[in-house]
Every structure is written in structure tokens, then in C-alpha cells.
Design an enzyme around this catalytic site. Structure first.
Site, short mmCIF file in Angstrom:
data_model
loop_
_atom_site.label_atom_id
_atom_site.label_comp_id
_atom_site.label_asym_id
_atom_site.label_seq_id
_atom_site.Cartn_x
_atom_site.Cartn_y
_atom_site.Cartn_z
N ASN A 1 0.91 -1.00 0.11
CA ASN A 1 -0.22 0.14 0.11
C ASN A 1 0.83 1.15 -0.05
O ASN A 1 1.73 1.17 1.01
CB ASN A 1 -0.82 -0.01 1.33
N GLY A 2 0.75 2.09 -1.11
CA GLY A 2 1.75 3.25 -0.94
C GLY A 2 2.18 3.72 -2.61
O GLY A 2 1.61 2.95 -3.42
N GLU B 1 -20.83 20.52 1.19
CA GLU B 1 -20.74 19.33 1.87
C GLU B 1 -21.84 18.41 0.95
O GLU B 1 -21.66 17.22 0.58
CB GLU B 1 -20.98 19.40 3.17
N GLU C 1 -20.22 12.34 -5.24
CA GLU C 1 -19.33 11.34 -4.85
C GLU C 1 -19.95 10.01 -5.01
O GLU C 1 -19.39 8.84 -5.30
CB GLU C 1 -18.32 11.26 -3.59
N LYS D 1 -11.60 5.03 0.80
CA LYS D 1 -12.00 5.69 2.01
C LYS D 1 -11.03 6.69 2.51
O LYS D 1 -10.90 7.58 3.00
CB LYS D 1 -12.53 4.81 3.15
C1 AGP Z 1 -16.09 12.65 1.73
O1 AGP Z 1 -17.18 11.87 1.68
C2 AGP Z 1 -14.84 11.87 1.28
N1 AGP Z 1 -14.93 10.68 0.83
C3 AGP Z 1 -13.73 12.23 1.38
O2 AGP Z 1 -13.66 13.80 0.92
C4 AGP Z 1 -12.77 12.53 2.94
O3 AGP Z 1 -13.61 13.43 3.56
C5 AGP Z 1 -11.25 13.25 2.63
O4 AGP Z 1 -10.77 12.24 1.86
C6 AGP Z 1 -10.47 13.35 3.92
O5 AGP Z 1 -10.59 12.19 4.67
P1 AGP Z 1 -10.16 12.45 6.26
O6 AGP Z 1 -11.52 12.80 7.04
O7 AGP Z 1 -10.11 10.82 6.60
O8 AGP Z 1 -8.79 12.75 6.51
#
Ligand code: AGP
Length: 620
Positions: free
Chosen positions: A100-101, A493, A500, A615
Site C-alpha cells: 500500500n503506497g 458538503e 461522490e 475511504k
Molecule cells: C467525503 O465523503 C470523502 N470521502 C472525502 O472527501 C474525505 O472526507 C477526505 O478524503 C478526507 O478524509 P479524512 O477525513 O479521513 O482525512
């Protein structure tokens, strides 16, 4: 992005790996694969598509063995083809790797390895790592023989990691050392679960729940050797490290969907409870302030702060915008909200009296982490507002506030947003009461916050109404989301949620700003969603709504019950409870989450796993 798992012990490795991959699927779902030590070889099974498709493959072609690694992919290098699926095989099958990376110097290494005769089958950066380790394994065996094979393998990985630039969480198997996994971390999270005669490996704690409560979070530049009765961790520069075992608090129900059709819906419905958790033990009625224990700064230091910078990505950035309004209103503290992806490369002046907060659900977002590190490098105390306990940002921050929202699994963030806003309200109250906010004003905020879980419960009663509206609007391809003041970030939001998960083009704007461009988009095929609960500038937003109607734009309004004026103009109204303006983001976000959810369902989209997304965005 990407999830990795590993197991060494006495159970069926494939069973643990597959359950773990299902739990990590929210981190990526382009393809999945596992590798298991079976007799004198490593058997690899890989499949394009979701983890279930790999499960189906394993039903047809099972593997057995009690040592293995697995991966669920969010593609960075190379398309989603079978050859690009992990695990990747190095040399002539000695070494198998999940990663992963991003390996930044993969091109140079690939050229060099090709010159040495290694044949590449994929376009991935990970195959470079597999061949590189295989190459060093050959070298080590040539120099040192096979007498202590685990040590030879470890040396090969040490040497390979010296040549790699970039980020990695790695799980590595060696064909000739079948009772061992090596795991290495730099920039991508890894957690080890400690069992009796078994060890588990995963990108986050989800897969470990129900198997063990004892975990060790690997830090950057650490390399771990996992055998069923041995865990050894070493740091690249400081040598052996005693594993710091922590207790995992999660329980199985936290990561199960229960009776809900999707995680997203479950998480929307959890919000009365998650907001309550964010508030628990944090309200001091006598002093009319918030109790925030983890900032690791004295009251005196906090009083000297004269500016706040909030940095985040995506939904967390939207929560930060609400935070800006709250901190400026309650604490009169000038606040800026910076995209972490910009802040990490910018060089804005940040004085000693500026407090920096990284806001993040996962605590693993690469840009947020980098922005936080950049600020810390310059000597600024950097705090985190974070959900995932033990995540990289939570561990590296100088202090912070946990959301206590429980695991958020749906890719679209819902409960994390409302918890972040709740925590930011507490922070604004706390810093406000150290400054200009009076005792009665603090008391009033506390009373309103205490009512919030019940108010959110009432807000959720709009669900049926939202569903009916979704039935009428799901076929539109463009949307505007409009709001002002505290409801401008809510509009952003709402638009992000729709984009998305339903792949509809949606733009969030301050309602009055619309006249400076976006109004050109308004026609009978472009609905505008107005976030217009009662408040100081309600009449102004009503005028903005009229402007849209005058151009035959359909209007959906999120408004308070009995708002006759809005009802007269809007085509459809979704009713929310009437609350103080600074709490409106909490209630108004809920119908927008539900609207996105139902529109996405009606369009046949995969709500919990929208295309192209993952995610935790752990790559830049
Ligand atoms: C929102 O629904 C997203 N999946 C995405 O924008 C998310 O909030 C963003 O990637 C930041 O993630 P985090 O809060 O885990 O840092």
C-alpha cells in the site's frame, strides 16, 4: 488506499485474510488477491473486481495453509487488470509482496532490474519491490549461504528498502521461509494484532476485531518479523524496538452493517448517538465551558493564541469551514481553513501564536499528514481532530480531540462530518470562554448542544420526505447547492455527497455568489438545493431563491417547519428543526446526506463503494 492483511499462526490463513479483506474493502475495491504458503510453494489467487469475486474464486479454487498475505487494491500504477492485481511475485517465485503506497523511483529501479534480467509482468510499482527483494535475496544467499534463512530474508528486505523512495506498507512472504511474514512501514499504516501463537497484520484495526484486543501500531521506518511465536520489530536507524502493545477498544458490532442495507445509511442513523459521544464528558455547566483534555497546552498558552489554522481535505475541510465561522464568532480568533494538499507545499506565514489543527476522520490522509508534518517541522504545535484512535495523525500530533464516532466505513463521510462540527463547536466554546464569551452565552450554547442528539433524532424523521423527493429528482444530471453563512459549507458538503456517490455533477456555492457566474447554469433541468433554515439573513436567501425560480430552475429547500415563505416559492421543501444558526450545519447536513443516498440508489450506484474512490486517501 489499498488494504493489506497478513496472518501467521494455526488457523486457515485464507479464512482470516478474506474476512479481513472484506472489512478493508472500503480502502479500495478495484481488485483483490491473497497469497498463502502451501507446502513448499506460495499459492497466489487474484481477481479483478470486489473482494466477493475473489471469495467466489477461492470457493472454486481453494488454498490451504496457515501463513499468508492479502490485498485489496485502489489502483495507482497500472489499470485494473489481473496482472496488476496484488500480490506480486518477485524473482522466480521466491518472494511475494503486497503493498500500500507509492514507490516514487519505480521507473529507475525497473530499468535497472530489467538490465539484470528480471522480467516484469505488470505495470505496477509494487512488482519492482518484489523483484528488488528477490534480487537482494539472491545476493545475500550468494554471500552468506542459507544457514540462517530468516536472517538472510531480513537482510534482503533491509537492503531493498534502502533503495526505495516513496511510501509503503508492505507484507512479504518468502517461499523458502514458510513460517514467516515480514512487514515494513513508511508512510502507509500497518497494525499488528498479537494473539496466542499467532500474529495478524492489517492496514487498520478493523480486520483484527474479534481476533485479538492487543495491537501494536508500526511506526515509519519500522520493519517487523512475524512468526507464530515471535514478533521482532526494528527501526531502520535505532535498531530493535520493544513492541508497544495497546488495547483495541472496538467491538464487532461497530464494524457490522446490522439491519441496514448500506453502511452509509447505518452511519447516517448513528448520528444522534455519535454526536452524544462527541459531547460526552466535555460540557462543564458550572463554568459554562467545554472540557477539552487532550490539547497538551496550558490555559495560559491557549490564551496567547491569536490565530487558528485548520487544515484538512474533502468533507473534513468542509467541517473546517464551519469551524472557522464558529471560532471567529465565539472566540473572536481569526481562523483560516487550508486545503492540506495546498498547505503542504505553500509557505504561508504562521506565527508562534498560531494554533494549527489537522482535521481528519481516518487520521491517515496523506496530504493532511504532510501538511501537519510541515507545520510541526517549523516548530508549530500541531493538534488533530481525528476519529481513528491510533492512526498516524493521532499518534504524531502534539495533542488533539478524538471524535469517538466509531468506525466510519461508507466511503461517503457522514457521521464524521457532524462529529467534527460538534467538536469544533466545543473548541470554539472553550477558546471563547477564555476570551470574550460570557457565562450566560456559554450556558446557552451548552444547553443547545445537550439537546442536539434528540434534535438530530427528530431531523431524521425527514427521511420519508427525502425519499419522495429523490424519486422525483434522481434523473437530473446537474445540481446547484446554495447556502449562506453557516450553511455555505453545508451546501458544499451536500454537493460533494451527491457527486461522490451518484456521479451527478453538483456545485456548492454561497447563495448570493451565484449571480456572479453559476446562475448561467440555471434552467428547468438544473435543480437548486437551497439550505435555508431561519436566521438573520433568511430574507436575503429567499431573494436568491426567487432569482432561481424566475429562471425556471426547480428548487428543493431545506427549511424549518412552517416556513410559509419558503413553501410558497420552492417546488419541494424538506423540513428540519429550528435551531440556533451555529448549529444549523448539524441538522441541515442530514437531509442532504439522505438525498444523496437515495438518488444514488435510484441511479443504481454502489453507495458504499463509489467508483474511483477509497475511504482513506493515503497517496498524494
Ligand atoms: C467525503 O465523503 C470523502 N470521502 C472525502 O472527501 C474525505 O472526507 C477526505 O478524503 C478526507 O478524509 P479524512 O477525513 O479521513 O482525512
Amino acid at each position: 488506499m489499498c488494504g493489506i492483511v497478513g496472518y501467521v499462526g494455526f488457523r486457515s490463513a485464507a479464512d482470516f485474510l478474506m474476512e479481513g479483506l472484506h472489512r478493508l474493502e472500503y480502502r479500495g475495491y478495484d481488485s483483490a488477491g491473497i497469497a498463502v504458503q502451501q507446502g513448499d510453494r506460495i499459492v497466489v489467487r487474484r481477481q479483478v473486481g470486489q473482494v466477493q469475486e475473489l471469495s467466489d474464486l477461492l470457493t472454486r479454487k481453494p488454498v490451504s495453509g496457515s501463513v499468508g498475505i492479502g490485498h485489496t487494491r485502489w489502483a495507482t500504477h497500472g489499470e485494473t487488470t489481473e496482472t496488476n492485481c496484488h500480490p506480486h511475485v518477485g524473482g522466480d517465485g521466491h518472494v511475494v509482496v503486497v503493498h500500500n503506497g507509492v514507490i516514487e523511483n519505480h521507473d529507475t529501479l525497473r530499468d535497472w532490474l530489467q538490465q539484470l534480467g528480471y522480467v516484469f509482468h505488470s505495470q505496477t510499482d509494487t512488482e519492482v519491490v518484489a523483484h528488488l527483494i528477490a534480487h537482494h535475496l539472491d545476493e545475500q544467499q550468494r554471500l552468506n549461504g542459507d544457514s540462517d534463512l530468516p536472517a538472510v530474508c531480513l537482510n534482503a528486505v533491509r537492503a531493498a528498502l534502502q533503495q526505495i523512495h516513496g511510501t509503503y506498507g508492505l507484507g512479504i512472504l518468502f517461499r523458502d521461509c514458510p513460517d514467516m511474514i515480514l512487514a515494513a512501514r513508511c508512510g502507509s499504516p500497518l497494525v499488528i494484532g498479537v494473539g496466542d501463537d499467532e500474529y495478524f497484520l492489517a492496514s487498520d484495526s478493523g480486520p483484527l476485531v474479534g481476533y485479538t484486543k492487543e495491537v501494536v501500531y508500526l511506526s515509519d521506518n519500522e520493519l517487523a518479523v512475524l512468526q507464530k511465536d515471535r514478533l521482532q520489530i526494528e527501526h531502520r536507524t535505532t535498531g530493535n524496538v520493544a513492541p508497544a502493545i495497546q488495547t483495541l477498544e472496538q467491538v464487532a458490532s461497530d464494524i457490522e452493517r446490522g439491519d441496514f442495507e448500506h453502511y452509509m445509511l447505518k452511519e447516517i442513523y448513528e448520528q444522534p448517538h455519535t454526536i452524544e459521544n462527541a459531547l460526552r464528558g466535555r460540557l462543564d455547566e458550572d463554568e459554562a465551558t467545554a472540557v477539552i483534555g487532550g490539547l497538551n497546552l496550558t490555559a495560559q498558552q491557549l490564551r496567547q493564541i491569536d490565530r487558528v489554522v485548520l487544515t484538512a481535505c474533502g468533507t473534513s475541510w468542509h467541517a473546517g469551514l464551519v469551524g472557522e465561522y464558529l471560532l471567529e464568532e465565539f472566540a473572536r480568533l481569526p481562523t483560516e481553513v487550508e486545503y492540506a494538499s495546498e498547505l503542504r507545499y505553500r509557505n504561508p506565514p504562521i506565527s508562534d501564536r498560531t494554533l494549527v489543527f489537522a482535521i481528519t476522520q481516518s487520521g491517515e490522509t496523506a496530504d493532511t499528514l504532510a501538511a501537519m508534518r510541515e507545520c510541526r517541522r517549523k516548530g508549530h504545535p500541531t493538534l488533530a481532530i481525528c476519529n481513528v484512535v491510533g492512526s498516524t495523525i493521532a499518534r504524531e500530533a502534539d495533542g488533539g480531540i478524538y471524535l469517538h464516532a466509531g468506525p466510519e466505513i461508507g466511503v461517503a463521510s457522514t457521521k464524521a462530518f457532524t462529529s467534527q462540527v460538534t467538536v469544533l463547536t466545543l473548541l470554539a466554546l472553550y477558546l471563547g470562554r477564555m476570551r470574550h464569551l460570557s457565562h450566560p452565552a456559554g450556558k446557552r450554547i451548552i444547553r443547545q448542544l445537550q439537546e442536539m442528539p434528540e434534535t438530530i433524532e427528530k431531523t431524521l424523521r425527514c427521511h420519508e420526505q427525502v425519499q419522495e423527493i429523490a424519486d422525483r429528482y434522481w434523473q437530473f444530471d446537474n445540481y446547484l447547492y446554495l447556502g449562506r453563512l453557516y450553511n455555505f459549507p453545508v451546501a458544499l458538503e451536500g454537493a460533494l455527497k451527491l457527486k461522490e456517490i451518484s456521479y451527478i455533477h453538483a456545485e456548492g456555492y454561497p447563495a448570493a455568489e451565484m449571480k456572479h457566474g453559476p446562475i448561467a447554469l440555471v434552467d428547468e433541468k438544473t435543480p437548486s438545493v437551497f439550505v435555508i433554515p431561519r436566521g438573520g439573513i433568511h430574507p436575503k436567501v429567499v431573494s436568491n431563491m426567487e432569482e432561481v425560480k424566475a429562471r425556471r430552475g426547480p428548487v428543493i429547500a431545506i427549511a424549518c417547519q412552517d416556513d410559509a415563505e419558503v413553501a410558497r416559492i420552492a417546488d419541494d421543501v424538506i423540513c428540519v428543526p429550528d435551531v440556533e444558526e451555529y448549529l444549523q450545519p448539524l441538522v441541515c447536513a442530514i437531509p442532504l446526506q439522505l438525498l444523496a443516498y437515495h438518488v444514488a440508489l435510484l441511479r443504481g450506484c454502489n453507495v458504499d463503494r463509489p467508483r474511483n474512490l477509497a475511504k482513506s486517501v493515503t497517496v498524494e
